[in-house]
Structure formats: structure tokens, C-alpha cells
Design a protein around this motif. Structure first.
Motif, PDB file in Angstrom:
ATOM      1  N   GLU A 165       0.898  -1.065   0.054  1.00  0.00           N
ATOM      2  CA  GLU A 165       0.304  -0.084   0.251  1.00  0.00           C
ATOM      3  C   GLU A 165       1.154   1.572  -0.154  1.00  0.00           C
ATOM      4  O   GLU A 165       1.814   1.412   1.007  1.00  0.00           O
ATOM      5  N   VAL A 166       0.344   2.204  -0.623  1.00  0.00           N
ATOM      6  CA  VAL A 166       1.559   3.189  -1.126  1.00  0.00           C
ATOM      7  C   VAL A 166       1.062   4.589  -1.229  1.00  0.00           C
ATOM      8  O   VAL A 166      -0.814   4.718  -1.303  1.00  0.00           O
ATOM      9  N   VAL A 167       1.055   5.796  -0.318  1.00  0.00           N
ATOM     10  CA  VAL A 167       0.336   6.496   0.143  1.00  0.00           C
ATOM     11  C   VAL A 167       1.519   7.305  -0.768  1.00  0.00           C
ATOM     12  O   VAL A 167       2.558   7.797   0.245  1.00  0.00           O
ATOM     13  N   LEU A 168       1.275   8.282  -1.234  1.00  0.00           N
ATOM     14  CA  LEU A 168       2.392   9.759  -2.146  1.00  0.00           C
ATOM     15  C   LEU A 168       1.796  10.509  -1.814  1.00  0.00           C
ATOM     16  O   LEU A 168       0.796  11.129  -2.461  1.00  0.00           O
ATOM     17  N   ASN A 169       2.668  11.167  -1.574  1.00  0.00           N
ATOM     18  CA  ASN A 169       2.678  12.550  -1.283  1.00  0.00           C
ATOM     19  C   ASN A 169       3.444  13.676  -2.130  1.00  0.00           C
ATOM     20  O   ASN A 169       3.801  13.397  -2.221  1.00  0.00           O
ATOM     21  N   GLN A 170       2.903  14.095  -3.144  1.00  0.00           N
ATOM     22  CA  GLN A 170       3.154  14.732  -4.578  1.00  0.00           C
ATOM     23  C   GLN A 170       3.306  15.843  -4.324  1.00  0.00           C
ATOM     24  O   GLN A 170       2.298  16.730  -4.038  1.00  0.00           O
ATOM     25  N   PRO A 171       4.878  16.837  -4.779  1.00  0.00           N
ATOM     26  CA  PRO A 171       4.795  18.123  -4.625  1.00  0.00           C
ATOM     27  C   PRO A 171       4.054  18.510  -5.736  1.00  0.00           C
ATOM     28  O   PRO A 171       3.459  18.101  -7.136  1.00  0.00           O
ATOM     29  N   VAL A 172       3.671  20.232  -5.939  1.00  0.00           N
ATOM     30  CA  VAL A 172       2.685  20.936  -7.074  1.00  0.00           C
ATOM     31  C   VAL A 172       3.962  20.163  -8.852  1.00  0.00           C
ATOM     32  O   VAL A 172       2.662  20.914  -9.118  1.00  0.00           O
ATOM     33  N   SER A 173       4.912  20.792  -8.498  1.00  0.00           N
ATOM     34  CA  SER A 173       5.343  20.227  -9.663  1.00  0.00           C
ATOM     35  C   SER A 173       5.134  18.779 -10.578  1.00  0.00           C
ATOM     36  O   SER A 173       4.963  18.955 -11.460  1.00  0.00           O
ATOM     37  N   ALA A 174       5.006  18.238  -9.782  1.00  0.00           N
ATOM     38  CA  ALA A 174       3.998  17.241 -10.484  1.00  0.00           C
ATOM     39  C   ALA A 174       2.831  16.941 -11.024  1.00  0.00           C
ATOM     40  O   ALA A 174       2.293  16.103 -12.361  1.00  0.00           O
TER      41      ALA A 174
ATOM     42  N   LEU B 222       6.632  -3.050 -13.248  1.00  0.00           N
ATOM     43  CA  LEU B 222       8.476  -3.261 -13.079  1.00  0.00           C
ATOM     44  C   LEU B 222       8.494  -4.202 -12.098  1.00  0.00           C
ATOM     45  O   LEU B 222       9.620  -4.915 -11.731  1.00  0.00           O
ATOM     46  N   LEU B 223       7.653  -4.958 -11.076  1.00  0.00           N
ATOM     47  CA  LEU B 223       7.207  -5.151  -9.697  1.00  0.00           C
ATOM     48  C   LEU B 223       7.457  -7.165 -10.126  1.00  0.00           C
ATOM     49  O   LEU B 223       7.243  -7.862  -9.232  1.00  0.00           O
ATOM     50  N   GLY B 224       6.253  -6.984 -11.395  1.00  0.00           N
ATOM     51  CA  GLY B 224       4.867  -7.970 -11.170  1.00  0.00           C
ATOM     52  C   GLY B 224       3.732  -7.984 -11.322  1.00  0.00           C
ATOM     53  O   GLY B 224       3.494  -7.443 -10.362  1.00  0.00           O
ATOM     54  N   ASP B 225       3.004  -8.795 -12.043  1.00  0.00           N
ATOM     55  CA  ASP B 225       1.962  -8.609 -12.151  1.00  0.00           C
ATOM     56  C   ASP B 225       1.358  -9.322 -10.956  1.00  0.00           C
ATOM     57  O   ASP B 225      -0.280  -8.927 -10.415  1.00  0.00           O
ATOM     58  N   GLU B 226       1.393 -10.145 -10.085  1.00  0.00           N
ATOM     59  CA  GLU B 226       1.180 -10.809  -9.273  1.00  0.00           C
ATOM     60  C   GLU B 226       0.891 -10.107  -7.929  1.00  0.00           C
ATOM     61  O   GLU B 226       0.325 -10.294  -7.660  1.00  0.00           O
ATOM     62  N   LEU B 227       1.399  -8.802  -7.671  1.00  0.00           N
ATOM     63  CA  LEU B 227       1.833  -7.973  -6.711  1.00  0.00           C
ATOM     64  C   LEU B 227       0.212  -7.868  -6.563  1.00  0.00           C
ATOM     65  O   LEU B 227      -0.744  -6.963  -7.186  1.00  0.00           O
ATOM     66  N   LEU B 228      -0.104  -7.415  -5.278  1.00  0.00           N
ATOM     67  CA  LEU B 228      -1.560  -6.687  -4.998  1.00  0.00           C
ATOM     68  C   LEU B 228      -0.673  -5.355  -4.747  1.00  0.00           C
ATOM     69  O   LEU B 228       0.058  -5.466  -3.359  1.00  0.00           O
ATOM     70  N   LEU B 229      -1.272  -3.923  -4.991  1.00  0.00           N
ATOM     71  CA  LEU B 229      -0.972  -3.320  -4.919  1.00  0.00           C
ATOM     72  C   LEU B 229      -2.593  -2.151  -4.819  1.00  0.00           C
ATOM     73  O   LEU B 229      -3.638  -2.118  -4.878  1.00  0.00           O
ATOM     74  N   ASP B 230      -2.360  -0.806  -4.206  1.00  0.00           N
ATOM     75  CA  ASP B 230      -3.592  -0.158  -4.075  1.00  0.00           C
ATOM     76  C   ASP B 230      -2.338   0.968  -3.717  1.00  0.00           C
ATOM     77  O   ASP B 230      -0.792   0.816  -2.940  1.00  0.00           O
ATOM     78  N   ALA B 231      -3.314   2.305  -4.076  1.00  0.00           N
ATOM     79  CA  ALA B 231      -1.950   3.396  -4.063  1.00  0.00           C
ATOM     80  C   ALA B 231      -3.224   4.895  -3.952  1.00  0.00           C
ATOM     81  O   ALA B 231      -3.759   4.551  -4.193  1.00  0.00           O
ATOM     82  N   THR B 232      -2.419   5.556  -2.964  1.00  0.00           N
ATOM     83  CA  THR B 232      -3.057   7.136  -3.165  1.00  0.00           C
ATOM     84  C   THR B 232      -2.030   8.044  -3.320  1.00  0.00           C
ATOM     85  O   THR B 232      -1.226   7.613  -2.944  1.00  0.00           O
ATOM     86  N   ILE B 233      -2.406   9.290  -3.821  1.00  0.00           N
ATOM     87  CA  ILE B 233      -1.354  10.227  -4.372  1.00  0.00           C
ATOM     88  C   ILE B 233      -2.468  11.567  -3.648  1.00  0.00           C
ATOM     89  O   ILE B 233      -3.289  12.096  -4.169  1.00  0.00           O
ATOM     90  N   ASN B 234      -1.964  12.277  -2.800  1.00  0.00           N
ATOM     91  CA  ASN B 234      -2.237  13.511  -2.300  1.00  0.00           C
ATOM     92  C   ASN B 234      -1.136  14.169  -3.003  1.00  0.00           C
ATOM     93  O   ASN B 234      -0.166  14.019  -3.461  1.00  0.00           O
ATOM     94  N   THR B 235      -1.937  15.356  -2.788  1.00  0.00           N
ATOM     95  CA  THR B 235      -0.475  16.692  -3.783  1.00  0.00           C
ATOM     96  C   THR B 235      -0.153  17.541  -2.436  1.00  0.00           C
ATOM     97  O   THR B 235      -0.838  18.321  -2.043  1.00  0.00           O
ATOM     98  N   THR B 236       0.924  18.473  -1.762  1.00  0.00           N
ATOM     99  CA  THR B 236       0.998  18.574  -0.658  1.00  0.00           C
ATOM    100  C   THR B 236       1.571  19.958  -1.227  1.00  0.00           C
ATOM    101  O   THR B 236       2.015  20.562  -2.533  1.00  0.00           O
TER     102      THR B 236
END
Length: 331
Positions: free
Chosen positions: A153-162, A224-238
Motif C-alpha cells: 500500500e502506497v500513500v504518495l505525497n506529490q509536490p505541485v511540480s508533479a 516493474l515489480l510483477g503482475d502478481e503483486l497486490l497493490l493499492d495507492a493513494t496520491i495526495n498533493t502537498t
């Protein structure tokens, strides 16, 4: 000395990572000034650019002639870049898509230069896609644990430049107005204020509740890491201009001592362990900083940590430069 006199053509002089890219290309002497071509939709709106102490004119994309002996790098995903992609590929040039134009196209190889550079030649076309900055950083951070991962599980805090150069300009203008005691205008693209704010999503929400960027992040990480990997993601902008931070929670296939996990991460390519890494420390650097490593409280197989990096210099400019170097050298 450069290793090739083949031309490098860059589309996107107004992209947020453009200045950092020119700096990296000059530092590494990847291409000679005479072999660098810069394109824009309208050259009248683009000033000449300085590269390796030489002034490089910006040419009009629709008037440019593409050839087999070129590597064409796309930093923007606008109509001009899409037209260039079609024209350059038809002419037999190699194209590097660093803007997500071909995202989801399985005929195009998705390549991270540190993780799977051999995949450059695996696609059906002479087009190479680079992962977006967030996916590039998180994939690097997870790669040393790849064989042991069950779910992430990934919570990505991206900057405005993204969000692009216009968002950076908008945030800067809003900041100036607020410092002067004036009401800040809402950013027209996101519909929200960027300055002194933290957005739960800068994009429209899809029916699933995710944004397109979140699903794209999951898709690229799986490639990049494999199709079998269970993944979830959230992207916030700071409301910072540059530097991204991701909080990552992984569930391993089997419980591992924390020291073992720390050792694997510490030996990863371009990874550097810190106790409490911050985006400020990462900006201007060429490593992903990892820290806050701890055992999860939900499961003995859970490990949590954070990753931070310079989203423009490291995760776009340097990755682009490495793929450019590879293509100029072997094709």
C-alpha cells in the motif's frame, strides 16, 4: 567527449523537468551541443536555451524533419508531443516517452534504467516509456524486497511540480498573494487552492473512488515489480514545489527480522538509509532516501517505511539521461 554524434531531439522546453534535464545532459556530456535539437509548438513563444555554454534555438515541431538517426525525448503529453511521437516513429527514430502518452500500451516497453534497462529492446515498437516520477521512486524503494513482497500500500505525497509548470506558476502566484494579505485565486486545473494546502486528490475521482493517477501508479508498479503483486495507492498533493515523499506499507510473504529488511534496503541501488528523511534533504540529490523503518502493528509480516526523492532531477531528468545515453550508444 560524447560517445555518439546522433541527434537528440527534445520536445517540451516548458516542462518542469526540462532545466534539470539540460543540466544533467551537460554534466554527463551525453550529447554535443551541435547534436541537440529543441522543439516547441511555436518557437516564437520559446526563447533560445543555453546548453554547455552554447545557445540552442528552439524550432517549430511541425516543420522539423525526423530521421532514423535520432533519439526523440517527449517531456510533455500535449497535442504537439503526440504528433511528434507519430512522425518520429514513422521516420524510424527511437522515441522516449517520459510524459505518459503511451501509458497502458503493452506494445511499448516500460523501462526504469536501474531496474530493467535490458527491456529497452523488448517492445514491439521503437518506443520506450519511462515510469512517472512517483512510480520510479517507489519501484526503486521496493525492488530489493521484490521476491518477498505479497502486497503493498502506497500513500504518495506529490509536490505541485508533479502537476506541471502551470501548477508551479499558479502556486507561486497564490503564495505571493497570500503573503501580501490578498485572497488567492483557485487553480483552474485542479479547482482548488495549491498554496498552503494539502489536496486529497488533484484529479477527478473515478467510479472506483480512485483517481486516474493512482490507477496508473498501480499499473506501472505492477509492470516493474510483477503482475502478481497486490497493490493499492493513494496520491495526495502537498503545497511544496519540489520533492516527493511516499509512505509505504508492505506485507511480506513470510515474516522477516527488521534488521534483515534494513540490510536489503540499504544495499539497494541508489538507495540511502536515513532515520527521518525529508524532501528538503532529497532535493538536489541523486538518491532515494529511505527511513522510518518499523514493524507494522497489524501483522508480523507487515513492514512500514517512507521514501523521499527529488521528483524532477532524480526521477525524471536522470532517468531520461540514462535511457538517452543507452539508446545513443547501442542503436
Amino acid at each position: 567527449m560524447t560517445e555518439s554524434n546522433r541527434e537528440l531531439v527534445i520536445v517540451g522546453v516548458d516542462a518542469t523537468a526540462f532545466d534539470a534535464l539540460l543540466e544533467i545532459l551537460a554534466e554527463r556530456k551525453t550529447v554535443a551541443p551541435a547534436d541537440l535539437k529543441l522543439l516547441a509548438a511555436d518557437a516564437a513563444d520559446a526563447d533560445p536555451q543555453v546548453f554547455a555554454n552554447r545557445s540552442i534555438a528552439v524550432q517549430v515541431a511541425k516543420d522539423f524533419t525526423f530521421s532514423e538517426g535520432q533519439v526523440v525525448l517527449l517531456l510533455n503529453s500535449d497535442d504537439t508531443a503526440r504528433e511528434v511521437l507519430a512522425a518520429a516513429e514513422a521516420a524510424g527514430a527511437w522515441v522516449i516517452d517520459a510524459a505518459g502518452i503511451t501509458r497502458g500500451d503493452e506494445s511499448v516497453a516500460l523501462v526504469h534504467p536501474l531496474l530493467n534497462s535490458a527491456e529497452v529492446q523488448s517492445g514491439e515498437r521503437n518506443v520506450v516509456a519511462l515510469p512517472v516520477a512517483g512510480a520510479a521512486m517507489v519501484a526503486e524503494a521496493l525492488y530489493p524486497l521484490k521476491s518477498q513482497l505479497h502486497s503493498v500500500e502506497v500513500v504518495l505525497n506529490q509536490p505541485v511540480s508533479a502537476l506541471g509548470k502551470s501548477a508551479v506558476d499558479s502556486a507561486a502566484a497564490q503564495t505571493a498573494r497570500m503573503f501580501n494579505g490578498q485572497e488567492a485565486e483557485v487553480d483552474p486545473t485542479t479547482g482548488q487552492r495549491l498554496a498552503f494546502n494539502h489536496l486529497s486528490s488533484a484529479e477527478a475521482i473515478l467510479e472506483s473512488g480512485h483517481s486516474f493517477g493512482e490507477l496508473a501508479l498501480v499499473h506501472e508498479l505492477r509492470r516493474l515489480l510483477g503482475d502478481e503483486l497486490l497493490l493499492d495507492a493513494t496520491i495526495n498533493t502537498t503545497s511544496v514545489f519540489h520533492g516527493q515523499l511516499a509512505n509505504i506499507s508492505v506485507t511480506l510473504k513470510e515474516a522477516q527480522p527488521l534488521d534483515t529488511v534494513r540490510g536489503l534496503l540499504a544495499n539497494g541501488a541508489r538507495l540511502e538509509m536515513r532515520e527521518r528523511p525529508s524532501a528538503e534533504e532529497a532535493v538536489g540529490g541523486e538518491n532515494t532516501l529511505l527511513g522510518r523503518l518499523r514493524q507494522g502493528l497489524v501483522s508480523p509480516r507487515q513492514v512500514n517505511f517512507c521514501a523521499v526523492s527529488d521528483n524532477l532531477r532524480k526521477d525524471v531528468a536522470i532517468n531520461c539521461a540514462q535511457i538517452v545515453h543507452l539508446l545513443l550508444k547501442i542503436h
